[in-house]
Motif scaffolding. Structure first.
Motif, PDB file in Angstrom:
ATOM      1  N   VAL A   1      24.485  30.839  45.744  1.00  0.00           N
ATOM      2  CA  VAL A   1      24.226  29.510  46.301  1.00  0.00           C
ATOM      3  C   VAL A   1      23.688  29.684  47.717  1.00  0.00           C
ATOM      4  N   ASP A   2      22.556  29.048  47.989  1.00  0.00           N
ATOM      5  CA  ASP A   2      21.930  29.106  49.306  1.00  0.00           C
ATOM      6  C   ASP A   2      22.439  27.917  50.126  1.00  0.00           C
ATOM      7  N   LEU A   3      23.490  28.133  50.908  1.00  0.00           N
ATOM      8  CA  LEU A   3      24.105  27.058  51.682  1.00  0.00           C
ATOM      9  C   LEU A   3      23.271  26.652  52.895  1.00  0.00           C
ATOM     10  N   SER A   4      22.253  27.427  53.211  1.00  0.00           N
ATOM     11  CA  SER A   4      21.423  27.101  54.373  1.00  0.00           C
ATOM     12  C   SER A   4      20.393  26.011  54.064  1.00  0.00           C
ATOM     13  N   ARG A   5      20.225  25.650  52.789  1.00  0.00           N
ATOM     14  CA  ARG A   5      19.243  24.640  52.397  1.00  0.00           C
ATOM     15  C   ARG A   5      19.907  23.519  51.615  1.00  0.00           C
ATOM     16  N   SER A   6      19.438  22.313  51.812  1.00  0.00           N
ATOM     17  CA  SER A   6      19.885  21.164  51.030  1.00  0.00           C
ATOM     18  C   SER A   6      18.652  20.493  50.442  1.00  0.00           C
ATOM     19  N   ILE A   7      18.721  20.190  49.151  1.00  0.00           N
ATOM     20  CA  ILE A   7      17.632  19.543  48.442  1.00  0.00           C
ATOM     21  C   ILE A   7      18.155  18.216  47.908  1.00  0.00           C
ATOM     22  N   THR A   8      17.395  17.156  48.088  1.00  0.00           N
ATOM     23  CA  THR A   8      17.750  15.864  47.528  1.00  0.00           C
ATOM     24  C   THR A   8      17.082  15.739  46.172  1.00  0.00           C
ATOM     25  N   VAL A   9      17.879  15.476  45.138  1.00  0.00           N
ATOM     26  CA  VAL A   9      17.346  15.247  43.795  1.00  0.00           C
ATOM     27  C   VAL A   9      17.467  13.752  43.530  1.00  0.00           C
ATOM     28  N   GLU A  10      16.320  13.089  43.457  1.00  0.00           N
ATOM     29  CA  GLU A  10      16.285  11.665  43.155  1.00  0.00           C
ATOM     30  C   GLU A  10      16.244  11.487  41.645  1.00  0.00           C
ATOM     31  N   LEU A  11      17.033  10.552  41.137  1.00  0.00           N
ATOM     32  CA  LEU A  11      17.147  10.335  39.698  1.00  0.00           C
ATOM     33  C   LEU A  11      16.426   9.041  39.321  1.00  0.00           C
ATOM     34  N   ASP A  12      15.589   9.129  38.295  1.00  0.00           N
ATOM     35  CA  ASP A  12      14.772   8.001  37.880  1.00  0.00           C
ATOM     36  C   ASP A  12      14.853   7.869  36.365  1.00  0.00           C
ATOM     37  N   SER A  13      14.582   6.663  35.862  1.00  0.00           N
ATOM     38  CA  SER A  13      14.604   6.456  34.406  1.00  0.00           C
ATOM     39  C   SER A  13      13.557   5.428  34.001  1.00  0.00           C
ATOM     40  N   ASN A  14      13.018   5.626  32.820  1.00  0.00           N
ATOM     41  CA  ASN A  14      12.049   4.703  32.216  1.00  0.00           C
ATOM     42  C   ASN A  14      12.415   4.570  30.744  1.00  0.00           C
ATOM     43  N   VAL A  15      12.061   3.436  30.149  1.00  0.00           N
ATOM     44  CA  VAL A  15      12.371   3.209  28.737  1.00  0.00           C
ATOM     45  C   VAL A  15      11.129   2.701  28.028  1.00  0.00           C
ATOM     46  N   GLN A  16      10.902   3.228  26.833  1.00  0.00           N
ATOM     47  CA  GLN A  16       9.891   2.667  25.949  1.00  0.00           C
ATOM     48  C   GLN A  16      10.625   2.250  24.691  1.00  0.00           C
ATOM     49  N   GLY A  17      10.895   0.981  24.564  1.00  0.00           N
ATOM     50  CA  GLY A  17      11.671   0.469  23.443  1.00  0.00           C
ATOM     51  C   GLY A  17      12.671  -0.555  23.921  1.00  0.00           C
ATOM     52  N   THR A  18      13.721  -0.756  23.140  1.00  0.00           N
ATOM     53  CA  THR A  18      14.671  -1.836  23.391  1.00  0.00           C
ATOM     54  C   THR A  18      15.935  -1.399  24.125  1.00  0.00           C
ATOM     55  N   LEU A  19      16.071  -0.133  24.461  1.00  0.00           N
ATOM     56  CA  LEU A  19      17.286   0.364  25.101  1.00  0.00           C
ATOM     57  C   LEU A  19      17.305   0.052  26.596  1.00  0.00           C
ATOM     58  N   ARG A  20      18.520  -0.007  27.153  1.00  0.00           N
ATOM     59  CA  ARG A  20      18.706  -0.053  28.606  1.00  0.00           C
ATOM     60  C   ARG A  20      19.118   1.349  29.019  1.00  0.00           C
ATOM     61  N   PHE A  21      18.459   1.919  30.010  1.00  0.00           N
ATOM     62  CA  PHE A  21      18.675   3.314  30.369  1.00  0.00           C
ATOM     63  C   PHE A  21      18.553   3.468  31.880  1.00  0.00           C
ATOM     64  N   ARG A  22      19.576   4.121  32.507  1.00  0.00           N
ATOM     65  CA  ARG A  22      19.545   4.284  33.958  1.00  0.00           C
ATOM     66  C   ARG A  22      20.486   5.410  34.390  1.00  0.00           C
ATOM     67  N   PRO A  23      20.232   6.011  35.543  1.00  0.00           N
ATOM     68  CA  PRO A  23      21.190   6.977  36.093  1.00  0.00           C
ATOM     69  C   PRO A  23      22.368   6.229  36.713  1.00  0.00           C
ATOM     70  N   THR A  24      23.540   6.853  36.732  1.00  0.00           N
ATOM     71  CA  THR A  24      24.709   6.199  37.333  1.00  0.00           C
ATOM     72  C   THR A  24      24.690   6.301  38.859  1.00  0.00           C
ATOM     73  N   GLN A  25      23.827   7.163  39.402  1.00  0.00           N
ATOM     74  CA  GLN A  25      23.627   7.250  40.840  1.00  0.00           C
ATOM     75  C   GLN A  25      22.135   7.492  41.090  1.00  0.00           C
ATOM     76  N   ARG A  26      21.653   7.082  42.237  1.00  0.00           N
ATOM     77  CA  ARG A  26      20.220   7.156  42.525  1.00  0.00           C
ATOM     78  C   ARG A  26      19.762   8.542  42.974  1.00  0.00           C
ATOM     79  N   SER A  27      20.637   9.287  43.669  1.00  0.00           N
ATOM     80  CA  SER A  27      20.257  10.615  44.141  1.00  0.00           C
ATOM     81  C   SER A  27      21.502  11.463  44.366  1.00  0.00           C
ATOM     82  N   VAL A  28      21.270  12.763  44.481  1.00  0.00           N
ATOM     83  CA  VAL A  28      22.340  13.704  44.753  1.00  0.00           C
ATOM     84  C   VAL A  28      21.757  14.813  45.636  1.00  0.00           C
ATOM     85  N   THR A  29      22.548  15.296  46.588  1.00  0.00           N
ATOM     86  CA  THR A  29      22.109  16.379  47.461  1.00  0.00           C
ATOM     87  C   THR A  29      22.787  17.662  46.998  1.00  0.00           C
ATOM     88  N   VAL A  30      21.969  18.702  46.779  1.00  0.00           N
ATOM     89  CA  VAL A  30      22.484  19.965  46.251  1.00  0.00           C
ATOM     90  C   VAL A  30      21.947  21.138  47.065  1.00  0.00           C
TER      91      VAL A  30
END
Length: 189
Positions: free
Chosen positions: A60-89
């Protein structure tokens, strides 16, 4: 005859002594090995107070932090989404995020999630260990699911990458309803 018997008894006694000595030596090696490992700092699993030390990932490289943004799209009748918008790792750190999908239809729906990454240079460095996108998902009528994605970022990720967007498009797959495909199979026969 008595001389041979006496010789055999002495040999048996010597062999028993050797066998007991070998067992004792093997038994004594365990604490000796532990002491040597503790002195050298090799394979130490317990701390001085007797508690077990959690294993640490040295990659694990503790000297760096990366923000992972979470996104979702749907083609059809489902509802789909991340439970959080971003996470820093940190690169090399195992991380789990959760996406939620809801089928509000009165019928089962089968869908497949297709991932995409931005910037594109991050794609080979985004390593998924577990993901709902590995297989099709079938949701029963009015069913909701929470689906995890377990991943880590390869420490070889270019230094200029500070933010990655993980996006899933959840696509409803037409014609894969089990009852419909069974009826089609009977009609073909």
């Amino acid at each position: 005859m008595s001389e041979a018997r006496e010789s055999n008894r002495r040999m048996l006694g010597k062999l028993l002594v050797v066998a007991v000595a070998m067992f004792g030596f093997g038994y004594a090696l365990i604490p000796v090995y532990r002491h040597i490992c503790e002195v050298l700092g090799i394979n130490v699993l317990t701390q001085k107070d007797g508690t077990v030390a959690p294993p640490q990932n040295t990659q694990v490289d503790l000297s760096r932090s990366i923000t992972v943004e979470l996104d979702s799209n749907v083609q059809g009748t489902l509802r789909f989404r991340p439970t959080q918008r971003s996470v820093t790792v940190h690169p090399g750190e195992m991380t789990t995020v959760v996406y939620e999908v809801v089928n509000s239809q009165a019928r089962p729906v089968t869908a497949q999630a297709i991932p995409s990454y931005a910037p594109q240079s991050a794609t080979p460095h985004f390593k998924k260990v577990e993901c709902f996108c590995f297989q099709q998902q079938t949701l029963q009528a009015n069913e909701a699911k929470q689906m995890p994605v377990m991943f880590y970022l390869d420490p070889a990720l270019p230094k200029e990458v500070k933010t990655i967007t993980l996006s899933y498009t959840f696509i409803e797959i037409a014609g894969l309803d089990k009852t419909a495909s069974a009826g089609t199979a009977k009609a073909v026969q």
